[in-house]
Write a protein that holds these residues in place. Structure first.
Motif, PDB file in Angstrom:
ATOM      1  N   ILE A 146      46.550  35.063  42.940  1.00 49.98           N
ATOM      2  CA  ILE A 146      45.590  35.910  42.233  1.00 49.98           C
ATOM      3  C   ILE A 146      44.889  36.848  43.205  1.00 49.98           C
ATOM      4  O   ILE A 146      44.720  38.040  42.929  1.00 49.98           O
ATOM      5  N   LEU A 147      44.468  36.326  44.365  1.00 51.52           N
ATOM      6  CA  LEU A 147      43.714  37.119  45.342  1.00 51.52           C
ATOM      7  C   LEU A 147      44.612  37.889  46.305  1.00 51.52           C
ATOM      8  O   LEU A 147      44.116  38.674  47.116  1.00 51.52           O
ATOM      9  N   ASP A 148      45.920  37.629  46.246  1.00 53.46           N
ATOM     10  CA  ASP A 148      46.890  38.261  47.142  1.00 53.46           C
ATOM     11  C   ASP A 148      46.563  37.966  48.612  1.00 53.46           C
ATOM     12  O   ASP A 148      46.474  38.862  49.451  1.00 53.46           O
ATOM     13  N   VAL A 149      46.357  36.679  48.882  1.00 52.04           N
ATOM     14  CA  VAL A 149      46.117  36.201  50.240  1.00 52.04           C
ATOM     15  C   VAL A 149      46.972  34.963  50.471  1.00 52.04           C
ATOM     16  O   VAL A 149      47.632  34.475  49.558  1.00 52.04           O
ATOM     17  N   SER A 150      46.939  34.443  51.684  1.00 53.37           N
ATOM     18  CA  SER A 150      47.683  33.220  51.974  1.00 53.37           C
ATOM     19  C   SER A 150      46.911  32.004  51.467  1.00 53.37           C
ATOM     20  O   SER A 150      45.700  32.074  51.217  1.00 53.37           O
ATOM     21  N   ARG A 151      47.615  30.905  51.334  1.00 59.23           N
ATOM     22  CA  ARG A 151      46.978  29.652  50.922  1.00 59.23           C
ATOM     23  C   ARG A 151      45.925  29.234  51.947  1.00 59.23           C
ATOM     24  O   ARG A 151      44.848  28.737  51.596  1.00 59.23           O
ATOM     25  N   GLN A 152      46.219  29.468  53.222  1.00 60.00           N
ATOM     26  CA  GLN A 152      45.268  29.119  54.278  1.00 60.00           C
ATOM     27  C   GLN A 152      43.990  29.951  54.147  1.00 60.00           C
ATOM     28  O   GLN A 152      42.887  29.451  54.349  1.00 60.00           O
ATOM     29  N   ARG A 153      44.146  31.225  53.772  1.00 59.12           N
ATOM     30  CA  ARG A 153      42.983  32.101  53.601  1.00 59.12           C
ATOM     31  C   ARG A 153      42.129  31.622  52.426  1.00 59.12           C
ATOM     32  O   ARG A 153      40.899  31.733  52.464  1.00 59.12           O
ATOM     33  N   VAL A 154      42.754  31.078  51.407  1.00 58.02           N
ATOM     34  CA  VAL A 154      41.997  30.537  50.270  1.00 58.02           C
ATOM     35  C   VAL A 154      41.047  29.454  50.758  1.00 58.02           C
ATOM     36  O   VAL A 154      39.874  29.420  50.379  1.00 58.02           O
ATOM     37  N   GLU A 205      47.901  29.031  43.431  1.00 59.67           N
ATOM     38  CA  GLU A 205      47.667  30.014  42.374  1.00 59.67           C
ATOM     39  C   GLU A 205      46.520  30.957  42.736  1.00 59.67           C
ATOM     40  O   GLU A 205      46.591  32.150  42.454  1.00 59.67           O
ATOM     41  N   VAL A 206      45.470  30.419  43.359  1.00 57.41           N
ATOM     42  CA  VAL A 206      44.352  31.259  43.797  1.00 57.41           C
ATOM     43  C   VAL A 206      44.853  32.288  44.809  1.00 57.41           C
ATOM     44  O   VAL A 206      44.491  33.462  44.751  1.00 57.41           O
ATOM     45  N   ALA A 207      45.730  31.852  45.713  1.00 55.53           N
ATOM     46  CA  ALA A 207      46.287  32.770  46.706  1.00 55.53           C
ATOM     47  C   ALA A 207      47.048  33.907  46.031  1.00 55.53           C
ATOM     48  O   ALA A 207      46.931  35.074  46.440  1.00 55.53           O
TER      49      ALA A 207
END
Length: 146
Positions: free
Chosen positions: A76-84, A72-74
């Motif tokens: 919201i931030l429009d990034v990959s899960r790995q980037r989170v 969900e954070v990914a």
């Protein structure tokens, strides 16, 4: 035998634990206690005032207590899960409210607030090292006689 101060400390600690379970920090609990204190009186966290503050926290907007995982954070931030997970290592990234065996959980409101102030740079980071000389071909040139 517990003294009055010991009981007071125990009650405050218990209220802080309940507030944390609801996604609030001790400072946020203190803010609610001050809001509910009678006008002109110092907001001492009495048991009755702490219970009223906890009740107020429960009744406030549920989206402030909404918990989100890395997926969900990914979004919201429009990034990959790995980037989170990379961002979570940064000191300015919100601390997770809970760390479970299944992963970390953050308050949605914390992530949205982070997104508003995040100085995001799109694209790959530039290389910081000096450019290297181009590799020379070490293979012998093949010649064909026709």
């Amino acid at each position: 035998m517990k003294t009055v101060d010991d009981q007071h400390t125990s009650i405050v600690a218990a209220a802080q634990q309940v507030a944390a379970a609801l996604g609030m920090t001790p400072a946020e609990l203190d803010d609610v206690v001050r809001e509910l204190a009678p006008p002109g009186r110092r907001a001492e966290p009495t048991p009755a005032l702490l219970l009223a503050a906890l009740g107020e926290i429960v009744n406030r907007a549920p989206d402030q207590r909404d918990l989100v995982g890395a997926v969900e954070v990914a979004k919201i931030l429009d990034v990959s899960r790995q980037r989170v997970h990379q961002l979570a290592e940064r000191p300015d990234f919100p601390r997770p409210r809970y760390e479970l065996a299944a992963g970390k959980l953050w308050a949605r409101a914390d992530i949205i607030a982070y997104k508003a102030k995040w100085p995001r740079r799109v694209g790959r980071p530039r290389k910081t090292s000096e450019p290297t000389e181009p590799k020379q071909n070490t293979r012998k040139a093949e010649t064909r006689d026709h």
